[in-house]
Design a protein around this motif. Structure first.
Motif, PDB file in Angstrom:
ATOM      1  N   LEU A 140       1.002  -1.231   0.159  1.00 35.15           N
ATOM      2  CA  LEU A 140       0.049  -0.078   0.129  1.00 35.15           C
ATOM      3  C   LEU A 140       0.789   1.072  -0.065  1.00 35.15           C
ATOM      4  CD1 LEU A 140      -2.449  -1.399   2.723  1.00 35.15           C
ATOM      5  CD2 LEU A 140      -2.688  -1.260   0.252  1.00 35.15           C
ATOM      6  N   ASN A 184      -1.368   4.669   3.608  1.00 35.62           N
ATOM      7  CA  ASN A 184      -2.439   4.134   4.411  1.00 35.62           C
ATOM      8  C   ASN A 184      -2.325   4.595   5.665  1.00 35.62           C
ATOM      9  OD1 ASN A 184      -4.643   2.086   4.558  1.00 35.62           O
ATOM     10  ND2 ASN A 184      -3.298   0.630   5.450  1.00 35.62           N
ATOM     11  N   PRO A 185      -3.479   5.080   6.128  1.00 42.69           N
ATOM     12  CA  PRO A 185      -4.902   5.363   5.754  1.00 42.69           C
ATOM     13  C   PRO A 185      -4.616   6.168   4.367  1.00 42.69           C
ATOM     14  CG  PRO A 185      -4.845   6.090   8.249  1.00 42.69           C
ATOM     15  CD  PRO A 185      -3.427   5.690   7.858  1.00 42.69           C
ATOM     16  N   CYS A 186      -5.903   6.216   3.565  1.00 47.35           N
ATOM     17  CA  CYS A 186      -6.016   6.942   2.635  1.00 47.35           C
ATOM     18  C   CYS A 186      -5.580   8.502   2.733  1.00 47.35           C
ATOM     19  CB  CYS A 186      -7.448   6.852   2.059  1.00 47.35           C
ATOM     20  SG  CYS A 186      -7.536   7.395   0.308  1.00 47.35           S
ATOM     21  N   TYR A 214      -7.720  -8.603   1.479  1.00 46.38           N
ATOM     22  CA  TYR A 214      -7.893  -7.606   2.038  1.00 46.38           C
ATOM     23  C   TYR A 214      -9.104  -7.157   2.817  1.00 46.38           C
ATOM     24  CZ  TYR A 214      -9.979  -5.330  -1.922  1.00 46.38           C
ATOM     25  OH  TYR A 214     -10.916  -5.041  -2.865  1.00 46.38           O
ATOM     26  N   ASN A 247     -11.306  -3.436   3.852  1.00 50.61           N
ATOM     27  CA  ASN A 247     -11.342  -1.917   3.813  1.00 50.61           C
ATOM     28  C   ASN A 247     -11.866  -1.752   5.302  1.00 50.61           C
ATOM     29  OD1 ASN A 247     -10.084  -1.355   1.445  1.00 50.61           O
ATOM     30  ND2 ASN A 247     -12.279  -1.716   0.532  1.00 50.61           N
ATOM     31  N   GLN A 267     -13.289   1.674   7.758  1.00 47.54           N
ATOM     32  CA  GLN A 267     -13.897   2.941   7.780  1.00 47.54           C
ATOM     33  C   GLN A 267     -14.311   3.394   9.314  1.00 47.54           C
ATOM     34  OE1 GLN A 267     -14.731   4.743   4.958  1.00 47.54           O
ATOM     35  NE2 GLN A 267     -15.014   6.566   6.366  1.00 47.54           N
ATOM     36  N   ALA A 305     -10.489   6.427   6.127  1.00 50.88           N
ATOM     37  CA  ALA A 305     -10.482   4.980   5.443  1.00 50.88           C
ATOM     38  C   ALA A 305      -9.203   4.316   5.213  1.00 50.88           C
ATOM     39  CB  ALA A 305     -11.306   5.188   4.164  1.00 50.88           C
ATOM     40  N   THR A 357      -6.759  -0.014   4.372  1.00 49.44           N
ATOM     41  CA  THR A 357      -7.134  -1.063   3.844  1.00 49.44           C
ATOM     42  C   THR A 357      -6.131  -1.951   4.825  1.00 49.44           C
ATOM     43  OG1 THR A 357      -7.480  -0.445   1.756  1.00 49.44           O
ATOM     44  CG2 THR A 357      -6.655  -2.537   2.162  1.00 49.44           C
ATOM     45  N   THR A 377     -16.128  -4.188   3.612  1.00 48.63           N
ATOM     46  CA  THR A 377     -15.703  -3.160   4.287  1.00 48.63           C
ATOM     47  C   THR A 377     -16.116  -3.222   5.767  1.00 48.63           C
ATOM     48  OG1 THR A 377     -15.933  -1.781   2.421  1.00 48.63           O
ATOM     49  CG2 THR A 377     -16.277  -0.714   4.681  1.00 48.63           C
TER      50      THR A 377
END
Length: 193
Positions: free
Chosen positions: A18, A21-23, A103, A105, A107, A124, A126, A183
């Motif tokens: 990634l 992470n987080p987004c 994976y 997700n 939230q 958000a 992953t 999610t």
């Protein structure tokens, strides 16, 4: 995609990294990318390079001075090798923009991410349930620990829920890999883990 023998017990030849992470938080540098590749595939003392596919069908060396950092690598299969992979290697590889590893997700649900010391802002994230493919599967406890780590929720009791309106904690299947692609919603209460 790995084109070298692994020395760290990993059997999988494909993994997922990634880039943030987080987004929106903690974008990897080139040097961190190299460290993650070495860690995932057990390449501690190996001499390897990273190659990214080009539109022409060949590959280009990934370097620390790439224009726009690692952003152009988003959704790309990277080849890990001691020498440049041939066009035949590249064309025969299963290149996909989707993550190779299973994976989930996450939230945040009614929770502010981390603290000022952590620098976490994203809501958000992953979590990889395995990495490389087929190796090092997370347990339920490790998934909860990873949720705390990625969002900077230290010394908090974290609850995972199937939906934003669920009243009770998620009952994770005995095989956590069956959660792939779903999610989960993260809520918390104060307290020590």
């Amino acid at each position: 995609m790995l084109f070298l023998p692994s020395t760290g017990g990993a059997k999988g030849r494909q993994g997922t990294i990634l880039l943030e992470n987080p987004c929106g938080d903690f974008s990897l540098s080139y040097w961190e990318l190299l460290q993650r590749v070495a860690m995932i595939f057990g390449l501690k003392d190996a001499d390897f390079k990273l190659y990214a596919p080009r539109k022409e069908g060949d590959v280009a060396l990934v370097t620390h001075d790439m224009l726009n950092g690692l952003n152009p690598l988003h959704g790309t299969t990277i080849f890990v090798s001691s020498k440049q992979p041939s066009a035949a290697d590249v064309s025969s590889a299963s290149v996909t923009p989707d993550p190779s590893c299973k994976y989930v997700n996450l939230q945040l649900l009614g929770v502010k991410p981390g603290s000022l010391q952590c620098g976490v802002k994203g809501r958000a994230a992953t979590i990889l349930l395995e990495n490389p493919v087929g190796d090092f599967h997370l347990t339920r406890e490790q998934l909860v620990q990873e949720a705390c780590r990625v969002f900077g929720l230290h010394n908090k009791i974290v609850h995972l829920k199937e939906s934003p309106t669920a009243n009770q904690d998620l009952k994770l299947a005995s095989n956590i890999l069956t959660m792939h692609g779903s999610t989960l919603y993260v809520s918390q209460t104060d307290g020590h883990m």
